[in-house]
Design a protein around this motif. Structure first.
Motif, PDB file in Angstrom:
ATOM      1  N   ARG A   1       0.825  -1.222   0.000  1.00 37.74           N
ATOM      2  CA  ARG A   1       0.000   0.000   0.000  1.00 37.74           C
ATOM      3  C   ARG A   1       0.849   1.257   0.000  1.00 37.74           C
ATOM      4  O   ARG A   1       0.611   2.184  -0.789  1.00 37.74           O
ATOM      5  CB  ARG A   1      -0.919  -0.010   1.221  1.00 37.74           C
ATOM      6  CG  ARG A   1      -1.723   1.282   1.352  1.00 37.74           C
ATOM      7  CD  ARG A   1      -2.752   1.227   2.447  1.00 37.74           C
ATOM      8  NE  ARG A   1      -3.489   2.486   2.502  1.00 37.74           N
ATOM      9  CZ  ARG A   1      -4.560   2.679   3.251  1.00 37.74           C
ATOM     10  NH1 ARG A   1      -5.049   1.699   4.001  1.00 37.74           N
ATOM     11  NH2 ARG A   1      -5.173   3.851   3.269  1.00 37.74           N
ATOM     12  N   ILE A   2       1.845   1.319   0.874  1.00 38.22           N
ATOM     13  CA  ILE A   2       2.598   2.581   0.978  1.00 38.22           C
ATOM     14  C   ILE A   2       3.461   2.815  -0.259  1.00 38.22           C
ATOM     15  O   ILE A   2       3.599   3.945  -0.714  1.00 38.22           O
ATOM     16  CB  ILE A   2       3.444   2.660   2.276  1.00 38.22           C
ATOM     17  CG1 ILE A   2       4.540   1.602   2.311  1.00 38.22           C
ATOM     18  CG2 ILE A   2       2.551   2.587   3.512  1.00 38.22           C
ATOM     19  CD1 ILE A   2       5.498   1.749   3.491  1.00 38.22           C
ATOM     20  N   LEU A   3       4.030   1.743  -0.835  1.00 36.04           N
ATOM     21  CA  LEU A   3       4.850   1.932  -2.033  1.00 36.04           C
ATOM     22  C   LEU A   3       3.996   2.396  -3.211  1.00 36.04           C
ATOM     23  O   LEU A   3       4.394   3.284  -3.972  1.00 36.04           O
ATOM     24  CB  LEU A   3       5.578   0.644  -2.392  1.00 36.04           C
ATOM     25  CG  LEU A   3       6.918   0.407  -1.700  1.00 36.04           C
ATOM     26  CD1 LEU A   3       7.533  -0.906  -2.161  1.00 36.04           C
ATOM     27  CD2 LEU A   3       7.897   1.554  -1.940  1.00 36.04           C
ATOM     28  N   LYS A   4       2.816   1.813  -3.355  1.00 40.21           N
ATOM     29  CA  LYS A   4       1.932   2.224  -4.453  1.00 40.21           C
ATOM     30  C   LYS A   4       1.530   3.688  -4.300  1.00 40.21           C
ATOM     31  O   LYS A   4       1.555   4.464  -5.267  1.00 40.21           O
ATOM     32  CB  LYS A   4       0.683   1.343  -4.478  1.00 40.21           C
ATOM     33  CG  LYS A   4      -0.194   1.580  -5.696  1.00 40.21           C
ATOM     34  CD  LYS A   4      -1.350   0.583  -5.717  1.00 40.21           C
ATOM     35  CE  LYS A   4      -2.221   0.777  -6.935  1.00 40.21           C
ATOM     36  NZ  LYS A   4      -3.367  -0.173  -6.942  1.00 40.21           N
ATOM     37  N   ASP A   5       1.203   4.101  -3.086  1.00 38.76           N
ATOM     38  CA  ASP A   5       0.825   5.501  -2.838  1.00 38.76           C
ATOM     39  C   ASP A   5       1.990   6.446  -3.112  1.00 38.76           C
ATOM     40  O   ASP A   5       1.806   7.535  -3.674  1.00 38.76           O
ATOM     41  CB  ASP A   5       0.352   5.684  -1.391  1.00 38.76           C
ATOM     42  CG  ASP A   5      -1.016   5.071  -1.140  1.00 38.76           C
ATOM     43  OD1 ASP A   5      -1.626   4.561  -2.104  1.00 38.76           O
ATOM     44  OD2 ASP A   5      -1.470   5.093   0.023  1.00 38.76           O
ATOM     45  N   ILE A   6       3.188   6.040  -2.694  1.00 35.11           N
ATOM     46  CA  ILE A   6       4.379   6.873  -2.935  1.00 35.11           C
ATOM     47  C   ILE A   6       4.599   7.043  -4.432  1.00 35.11           C
ATOM     48  O   ILE A   6       4.884   8.146  -4.914  1.00 35.11           O
ATOM     49  CB  ILE A   6       5.627   6.261  -2.251  1.00 35.11           C
ATOM     50  CG1 ILE A   6       5.524   6.437  -0.729  1.00 35.11           C
ATOM     51  CG2 ILE A   6       6.913   6.909  -2.778  1.00 35.11           C
ATOM     52  CD1 ILE A   6       6.539   5.614   0.052  1.00 35.11           C
ATOM     53  N   LEU A   7       4.472   5.962  -5.198  1.00 40.80           N
ATOM     54  CA  LEU A   7       4.643   6.037  -6.650  1.00 40.80           C
ATOM     55  C   LEU A   7       3.628   6.986  -7.275  1.00 40.80           C
ATOM     56  O   LEU A   7       3.967   7.802  -8.141  1.00 40.80           O
ATOM     57  CB  LEU A   7       4.496   4.646  -7.273  1.00 40.80           C
ATOM     58  CG  LEU A   7       5.585   3.621  -6.950  1.00 40.80           C
ATOM     59  CD1 LEU A   7       5.218   2.256  -7.522  1.00 40.80           C
ATOM     60  CD2 LEU A   7       6.949   4.079  -7.475  1.00 40.80           C
ATOM     61  N   ILE A   8       2.374   6.896  -6.845  1.00 41.77           N
ATOM     62  CA  ILE A   8       1.324   7.768  -7.398  1.00 41.77           C
ATOM     63  C   ILE A   8       1.628   9.228  -7.083  1.00 41.77           C
ATOM     64  O   ILE A   8       1.515  10.102  -7.951  1.00 41.77           O
ATOM     65  CB  ILE A   8      -0.067   7.355  -6.857  1.00 41.77           C
ATOM     66  CG1 ILE A   8      -0.471   5.988  -7.420  1.00 41.77           C
ATOM     67  CG2 ILE A   8      -1.116   8.404  -7.212  1.00 41.77           C
ATOM     68  CD1 ILE A   8      -1.698   5.379  -6.751  1.00 41.77           C
TER      69      ILE A   8
END
Length: 807
Positions: free
Chosen positions: A676-683
């Motif tokens: 979750r946190i990596l996907k949000d950071i990428l976005i």
């Protein structure tokens, strides 16, 4: 599972994504502006750069800002109208064709043909560079050139509309004239430059005997003297006011007058009023109804003196001083540095301007000053201080807008005129039109019956570019788009064109559409050379964004450019770009570590989360909220700052190390949280660094063809978890102390150790709660806790591999 390279190589990855963004699939599914969509429209009025062929760092800066905002607004759910125009006409191209290609502007057809060819070549070069930076505007729908048929039609239609409102007129009078470029200029195109000069003290004989000494920087204009002015309170000259002086060399009688505008402390306090040496001479000429004598021709040569005719101004100045000396009129000559009006805007010219009397076409501006000041308050400026520069310019206006240019490569003014200076407009159905090639709409002037002649001048380039909002929003001809897109959401531009592009767009849109052109105005500062001064070829401090783009990548350059507050000037340094590349490598490494545990998996949120996962999610919530707020207020440097604070220092340096052993245990709490946190950071990083985020997203998640089809992260489900934050902060302090102790003892990070942790009872209890994570992360085989007022650790190397913990 796809192999994940150890090193991030932007040279290989970035062109791949640039090609994808230009593909038909990406256009239709991501970048197309949908005329029928119910989504709210976000329309960015981007600057159409002059087609110089070189994409300098200033271009790269606003291109990066525009692209970043456009991508963020897509993620936010907007129907984005991100245009890109090209300011194709004007002096810089004419001068290149005239001097580099050696084609005289008198050969009009060939000259225009070469101007258009040059422009197309320059656009191709600039467009390739923009794409290499990751810029993706609406090329397919909203790329425009100001010489295009449809765009020119809008320019000329807007002029006809202003004429119908009584705002366009032809007048004869003094104009700003550039002898080098041989054209009139608008007030906004001139500015003061510092130059070496002379101050000549000249004795004017008095008719009744004696003399009055004036000090002038323009002795070559002595033959155009119409009066001598002194200050009414200057005791030296009170008895001379009203008397007559004789102009040296020309034996012309002129009166001595008193006027409050005279500077008593400059020179002798007595000045000659000549037509025309500077703007003040024009004011005095009009105020006192003085005659006019024009001594300078279109090419900046002296005429009508019988003494120095044919000489350029600089040569004539020296010669006149020599003659005045020979005749005994010079009292002294001083070398000075002074401010000289020059052709400073949108040109490499920088030549001093002159004031010549010409017949020109004007748009009335002065009657609108109060309304413009009032309406300007409707536009929200970022930074707010920039509104002052627009307001100050409006207050300082004392001339209407001269839109005539005596050049070739420009939009023809759609008018005919008679000798009484009456203008006759073209018919709307004939637009776009060149009056020099078309028949007038009437045989004779409807007002006075005199024959009509075509206006041969072309329009000021700001006439072209000041209709960008009207053209793009569909003011002329697309009512549906206009109802959704006007006013534009945002005007993006630099500080250097506030008094030109911003002012003229504001003025023209207000008078034609009855409203301000945009809701917000984002004014970026200047990108300076590495030495902190303005980039200049002569200084050798010009940096191109393409110089090292293959080495560092477009994303790192974009991050470096955005790491400053909007509106501030800042130096560009490759060292900053290098540090951003290191950050991106850190993101690449973290993603590479997570890849085997996340790729191809859809992990639901477990019913309970490990306290360390709760801690990082609580920190994540703060990061996401701060980042979205910063995007909304265009504070890109804040996003980058928060990324360093959160991703580098918490996620990469702490959380990934602490969670690693649980990932190998297939712990759902750890996998869910990390995914979750990596996907949000990428976005959230994507608008700023689009290439690497697309690449990681496609490898790690790949649920959609582009990360731009995702939505902004939502963190409403993450609670404010003070307990977890306290545990996380205590754990960070403990791990930091132990790591530093290992470094001090010259031990490898994976070396097994015995450790004693000292601290308060509260601190130690928090560490006990995550003891397993601590010992597995830092290879502690024996751990003791000691209550103490100071937080500290003691360690020693251990030869044993089993764990033993004591209080």
């Amino acid at each position: 599972m796809e192999e994940w390279p150890k090193h991030y190589e932007p040279k290989q990855i970035e062109p791949k994504w640039q090609n994808f963004w230009l593909s038909k699939e990406a256009w239709e599914k991501i970048f197309k502006f949908d005329e029928d969509s119910d989504k709210p429209v976000f329309f960015i009025d981007t600057p159409p750069p002059f087609t110089s062929g070189e994409l300098h760092m200033g271009h790269a800066y606003w291109v990066t800002i525009a692209d970043t905002i456009g991508r963020f607004k897509k993620l936010q759910g907007y129907n984005v109208l991100l245009p890109q125009g090209w300011d194709t006409q004007g002096l810089p191209t004419e001068l290149k064709v005239q001097y580099r290609l050696g084609i005289p502007k008198e050969n009009k057809e060939l000259f225009l043909q070469k101007c258009v060819e040059w422009t197309h070549d320059m656009i191709d070069r600039m467009k390739k560079a923009m794409i290499r930076l990751g810029y993706r505007p609406n090329w397919e729908q909203f790329e425009y050139r100001t010489f295009d048929h449809e765009y020119r039609k809008v320019i000329q239609k807007s002029l006809l509309d202003m004429y119908s409102k009584g705002l366009v007129k032809m007048m004869e009078g003094p104009v700003y004239w550039c002898p080098k470029c041989e054209t009139a200029l608008a007030l906004s195109e001139v500015g003061y430059i510092e130059k070496e000069g002379i101050l000549v003290y000249v004795g004017f004989p008095l008719k009744e005997g004696g003399e009055i000494v004036i000090a002038t920087t323009r002795p070559e204009l002595i033959g155009a003297t119409q009066a001598i002015a002194v200050h009414p309170d200057d005791e030296r000259y009170k008895n001379l006011v009203g008397k007559v002086a004789i102009v040296p060399l020309f034996n012309k009688e002129v009166k001595i007058i008193a006027d409050n505008e005279v500077e008593k402390d400059f020179g002798t306090g007595a000045v000659m009023i000549s037509t025309y040496g500077d703007p003040q001479d024009i004011k005095w000429k009009l105020k006192y109804n003085l005659p006019s004598t024009e001594l300078i021709d279109n090419k900046g040569r002296i005429k009508g003196t019988g003494i120095v005719d044919g000489l350029k101004v600089e040569e004539a100045r020296k010669k006149i001083v020599e003659i005045l000396k020979e005749k005994g009129f010079v009292r002294k000559v001083e070398k000075i540095r002074h401010r000289v009006l020059a052709h400073t805007e949108r040109s490499d010219c920088m030549s001093p301007i002159e004031f010549l009397t010409k017949k020109q076409v004007y748009i009335e501006v002065l009657p609108f000053r109060d309304k413009l000041l009032e309406e300007s308050k409707k536009m929200k400026f970022k930074p707010p201080r920039m509104s002052y520069y627009l307001e100050d310019w409006i207050r300082s206006l004392d001339w209407d807008w001269n839109i005539s240019r005596q050049r070739v490569y420009g939009t023809p003014l759609p008018f005919w005129y008679c000798d009484n200076n009456h203008l006759v407009p073209a018919r709307e159905e004939d637009l776009p039109i060149d009056p020099t090639k078309a028949k007038p709409p009437a045989e004779k002037c409807p007002q006075c019956g005199l024959p009509l002649k075509p206006v041969t001048d072309v329009a000021d380039v700001w006439v072209d570019s000041s209709v960008t909002v009207l053209y793009l929003s569909g003011f002329y001809g697309n009512k549906k788009r206009f109802s959704k897109a006007f006013p534009a959401s945002l005007r993006l531009q630099g500080t250097d064109i506030i008094r030109t592009w911003l002012f003229y767009t504001f003025f023209r849109t207000l008078t034609l559409a009855g409203d301000v052109p945009f809701k917000q105005v984002l004014i970026n500062g200047q990108v300076l050379g590495p030495d902190g001064t303005r980039m200049s070829k002569s200084k050798g401090n010009v940096v191109s964004p393409l110089d090292r783009i293959d080495e560092f990548g477009a994303d790192a350059i974009r991050m470096a450019l955005l790491d400053a507050a909007i509106g501030d000037d800042f130096p560009f340094k490759w060292e900053v770009v290098r540090s951003k590349k290191l950050f991106l490598q850190k993101l690449w490494n973290a993603s590479r570590l997570a890849y085997p545990f996340i790729s191809g998996r859809s992990v639901e949120k477990p019913s309970s989360l490990h306290i360390i996962d709760r801690w990082v999610l609580a920190e994540h919530k703060k990061f996401v909220e701060k980042a979205i707020n910063a995007y909304d207020s265009f504070d890109f440097y804040v996003i980058l700052q928060e990324l360093y604070n959160y991703f580098w220092e918490i996620v990469a340096d702490e959380y990934l190390e602490l969670v690693k052993y649980r990932l190998f245990q297939d712990d759902t709490s750890a996998i869910y949280t990390l995914s979750r946190i990596l996907k949000d950071i990428l976005i959230l990083l994507h608008p700023i660094a689009p290439h690497i985020t697309e690449e990681i997203y496609s490898r790690m998640y790949g649920e959609k063809i582009s990360i731009l089809l995702e939505e902004l992260p939502k963190v409403d489900d993450i609670r404010e978890d003070e307990e977890a934050i306290e545990v996380g902060n205590a754990l960070r302090r403990a791990t930091s102390m132990i790591r530093n102790a290992k470094i001090s003892n010259r031990l490898a990070m994976n070396a097994p150790i015995k450790a004693k942790i000292y601290g308060s009872k509260n601190f130690l209890e928090k560490i006990r709660g995550v003891e397993e994570d601590l010992i597995k992360t830092l290879k502690i085989v024996e751990l003791q806790y000691v209550e103490h007022q100071e937080e500290k650790v003691e360690i020693e190397k251990s030869d044993h591999g089993s764990s033993n913990h004591q209080s």
